[in-house]
Scaffold this motif. Structure first.
Motif, mmCIF file in Angstrom:
data_model
loop_
_atom_site.group_PDB
_atom_site.id
_atom_site.type_symbol
_atom_site.label_atom_id
_atom_site.label_comp_id
_atom_site.label_asym_id
_atom_site.label_seq_id
_atom_site.Cartn_x
_atom_site.Cartn_y
_atom_site.Cartn_z
ATOM 1 N N GLY A 75 0.801 -1.212 0.000
ATOM 2 C CA GLY A 75 0.000 0.000 0.000
ATOM 3 C C GLY A 75 0.834 1.261 0.000
ATOM 4 O O GLY A 75 2.041 1.244 0.261
ATOM 5 N N ARG A 76 0.175 2.381 -0.230
ATOM 6 C CA ARG A 76 0.866 3.660 -0.259
ATOM 7 C C ARG A 76 1.309 4.096 1.134
ATOM 8 O O ARG A 76 2.174 4.959 1.268
ATOM 9 N N ASN A 77 0.741 3.501 2.168
ATOM 10 C CA ASN A 77 1.173 3.786 3.534
ATOM 11 C C ASN A 77 2.182 2.759 4.047
ATOM 12 O O ASN A 77 2.549 2.767 5.216
ATOM 13 N N GLY A 78 2.630 1.858 3.167
ATOM 14 C CA GLY A 78 3.644 0.873 3.541
ATOM 15 C C GLY A 78 3.101 -0.452 4.030
ATOM 16 O O GLY A 78 3.876 -1.381 4.276
ATOM 17 N N ASN A 79 1.791 -0.554 4.215
ATOM 18 C CA ASN A 79 1.227 -1.837 4.630
ATOM 19 C C ASN A 79 1.414 -2.883 3.533
ATOM 20 O O ASN A 79 1.345 -2.569 2.346
ATOM 21 N N ILE A 80 1.645 -4.117 3.958
ATOM 22 C CA ILE A 80 1.888 -5.219 3.027
ATOM 23 C C ILE A 80 0.840 -6.295 3.255
ATOM 24 O O ILE A 80 0.612 -6.714 4.394
ATOM 25 N N VAL A 81 0.210 -6.729 2.172
ATOM 26 C CA VAL A 81 -0.739 -7.836 2.230
ATOM 27 C C VAL A 81 -0.157 -9.001 1.437
ATOM 28 O O VAL A 81 0.131 -8.871 0.247
ATOM 29 N N GLN A 82 0.038 -10.135 2.103
ATOM 30 C CA GLN A 82 0.447 -11.347 1.405
ATOM 31 C C GLN A 82 -0.808 -12.134 1.044
ATOM 32 O O GLN A 82 -1.754 -12.231 1.845
ATOM 33 N N MET A 83 -0.822 -12.702 -0.160
ATOM 34 C CA MET A 83 -2.016 -13.411 -0.626
ATOM 35 C C MET A 83 -1.758 -14.865 -0.974
ATOM 36 O O MET A 83 -2.689 -15.660 -1.055
ATOM 37 N N LEU A 84 -0.508 -15.205 -1.225
ATOM 38 C CA LEU A 84 -0.135 -16.601 -1.474
ATOM 39 C C LEU A 84 1.172 -16.900 -0.754
ATOM 40 O O LEU A 84 2.063 -16.036 -0.696
ATOM 41 N N PRO A 85 1.332 -18.108 -0.210
ATOM 42 C CA PRO A 85 2.649 -18.495 0.297
ATOM 43 C C PRO A 85 3.666 -18.407 -0.832
ATOM 44 O O PRO A 85 3.339 -18.654 -2.004
ATOM 45 N N LYS A 156 2.790 9.122 -8.941
ATOM 46 C CA LYS A 156 3.998 8.937 -8.137
ATOM 47 C C LYS A 156 3.786 7.852 -7.081
ATOM 48 O O LYS A 156 2.689 7.663 -6.567
ATOM 49 N N TYR A 157 4.860 7.163 -6.752
ATOM 50 C CA TYR A 157 4.862 6.242 -5.623
ATOM 51 C C TYR A 157 5.188 7.019 -4.354
ATOM 52 O O TYR A 157 5.876 8.042 -4.397
ATOM 53 N N SER A 158 4.721 6.539 -3.213
ATOM 54 C CA SER A 158 5.079 7.192 -1.955
ATOM 55 C C SER A 158 6.441 6.682 -1.484
ATOM 56 O O SER A 158 6.850 5.564 -1.816
ATOM 57 N N GLU A 159 7.133 7.507 -0.711
ATOM 58 C CA GLU A 159 8.473 7.148 -0.242
ATOM 59 C C GLU A 159 8.448 5.871 0.600
ATOM 60 O O GLU A 159 9.270 4.970 0.424
ATOM 61 N N ILE A 160 7.492 5.814 1.537
ATOM 62 C CA ILE A 160 7.472 4.653 2.426
ATOM 63 C C ILE A 160 7.076 3.389 1.665
ATOM 64 O O ILE A 160 7.506 2.287 1.983
ATOM 65 N N GLN A 161 6.295 3.536 0.630
ATOM 66 C CA GLN A 161 5.903 2.391 -0.203
ATOM 67 C C GLN A 161 7.126 1.790 -0.891
ATOM 68 O O GLN A 161 7.313 0.568 -0.891
ATOM 69 N N ILE A 162 7.967 2.644 -1.460
ATOM 70 C CA ILE A 162 9.188 2.152 -2.110
ATOM 71 C C ILE A 162 10.114 1.522 -1.080
ATOM 72 O O ILE A 162 10.682 0.446 -1.300
ATOM 73 N N ALA A 163 10.243 2.178 0.074
ATOM 74 C CA ALA A 163 11.154 1.680 1.096
ATOM 75 C C ALA A 163 10.708 0.334 1.651
ATOM 76 O O ALA A 163 11.515 -0.575 1.852
ATOM 77 N N ARG A 164 9.419 0.172 1.903
ATOM 78 C CA ARG A 164 8.914 -1.096 2.425
ATOM 79 C C ARG A 164 9.014 -2.211 1.368
ATOM 80 O O ARG A 164 9.286 -3.369 1.690
ATOM 81 N N THR A 165 8.818 -1.844 0.107
ATOM 82 C CA THR A 165 8.976 -2.830 -0.963
ATOM 83 C C THR A 165 10.423 -3.289 -1.044
ATOM 84 O O THR A 165 10.707 -4.476 -1.248
ATOM 85 N N LEU A 166 11.343 -2.345 -0.878
ATOM 86 C CA LEU A 166 12.761 -2.693 -0.887
ATOM 87 C C LEU A 166 13.091 -3.632 0.267
ATOM 88 O O LEU A 166 13.804 -4.636 0.088
#
Length: 311
Positions: A75-85, A156-166
């Motif tokens: 998400g744009r706030n950095g939250n991560i949802v996993q949907m498959l192992p 644009k992507y949000s900063e925290i979104q890129i950082a959490r993805t990294l």
């Protein structure tokens, strides 16, 4: 610790192919082709959702009749949802080819980033997504895609979104034999444009796959828009101190100026959303997230966060 306070170097625990950590949840998708073959996955594919929100995209990716799925959505706030192992094959790459292999679903983890994608310029100076949402200029990245002459407009992507993805990619690279990170546009160039030029893909790959190499190198082959995205990413991750806050009220109006006499922007903020504090005037703070406006400081909780990329 809140998702806001969790730095992108937060500890992710991978147990039985499920990731746990601050700001991570699991919503199962039935859309899978079963287990990866031994030795895979070895690749990560980065996408944008071209959707209106993280929740709406997760809904599509987990709906049995959608025909699509991914392992993660960020998400744009950095939250991560996993949907498959991460030992199961997802349906995110479609028809795809890369370095002599076809059908990248068989080899890769798919990560979807909540982002509206390519936008259309409107006559009033704003920009519109395919699903009708309107964005201000501050939310838009102007760029030319490689081999294209016309300028395009991208969310644009949000900063925290890129950082959490990294941080997520680093954890996956350490746990699995990940040797390749690609954008969807690299494996399906004739039909896909994600994650697009607003995402600093080249530098992202370097930092995720070679974390010990912190030297910033500008590639002479980069287009001007790619250099701009990379330079913005560099500024974001090397800034030693950032003032950020999260929304403490259930709902919060965003105004065009520091006071109740100023009109509100169309969409307010919800509890827990993450903001960057740009400026303060008395009891008002100018903040940036997916929009820029003014909020009353009584309804935000401010935090000083050190850059997660500084050692």
């Amino acid at each position: 610790m809140t998702a806001l306070q969790a730095s992108p170097n937060s500890t992710f625990i991978i147990n039985d192919h499920i990731i746990t950590g601050e700001g991570v949840s699991f919503t199962p998708s039935p859309n899978t082709s079963g287990l990866f073959k031994q030795g895979f996955p070895d690749t990560i594919v980065i996408h944008f959702t071209a959707g209106s929100s993280l929740a709406s995209s997760v809904n599509v990716l987990t709906r049995p009749d959608s025909g699509v799925s991914a392992h993660f959505a960020v998400g744009r706030n950095g939250n991560i949802v996993q949907m498959l192992p991460t030992n199961k094959i997802a349906w995110h790459a479609g028809e795809s080819h890369f370095q002599g292999r076809s059908g990248l679903n068989q080899y890769s983890i798919g990560i979807e980033l909540d982002n509206a994608g390519q936008l259309k310029e409107r006559s009033d100076g704003t920009y519109e997504s395919w699903f009708g949402k309107v964005f201000e200029k501050s939310e838009v990245f102007e760029a030319k895609r490689e081999n294209q002459h016309a300028t395009g407009y991208w969310h644009k992507y949000s900063e925290i979104q890129i950082a959490r993805t990294l941080a997520l990619c680093k954890a996956l690279c350490e746990h699995y034999q990940i040797s390749t990170i690609v954008g969807h546009e690299e494996i399906s160039p004739s039909r896909k444009v994600d994650p697009g030029p607003a995402f600093p893909l080249r530098k992202f790959k370097e930092l995720a796959l070679h974390p010990s190499n912190n030297e910033w190198v500008t590639d002479s082959k980069d287009t001007s828009s790619q250099r701009e995205a990379h330079d913005q990413f560099r500024r974001d991750i090397t800034s030693p101190i950032k003032k950020i806050a999260n929304v403490s009220a259930n709902a919060l109006n965003v105004r065009k100026g520091p006071g109740t006499s100023f009109p509100t922007l169309d969409n307010g903020l919800n509890k827990g959303e993450i903001l960057k504090v740009l400026e303060k005037q008395g009891e008002w703070a100018k903040v940036s997230f997916t929009k820029v406006g003014w909020v009353n400081t009584a309804f935000i909780h401010e935090v000083t966060e050190k850059s997660p990329f500084k050692s």
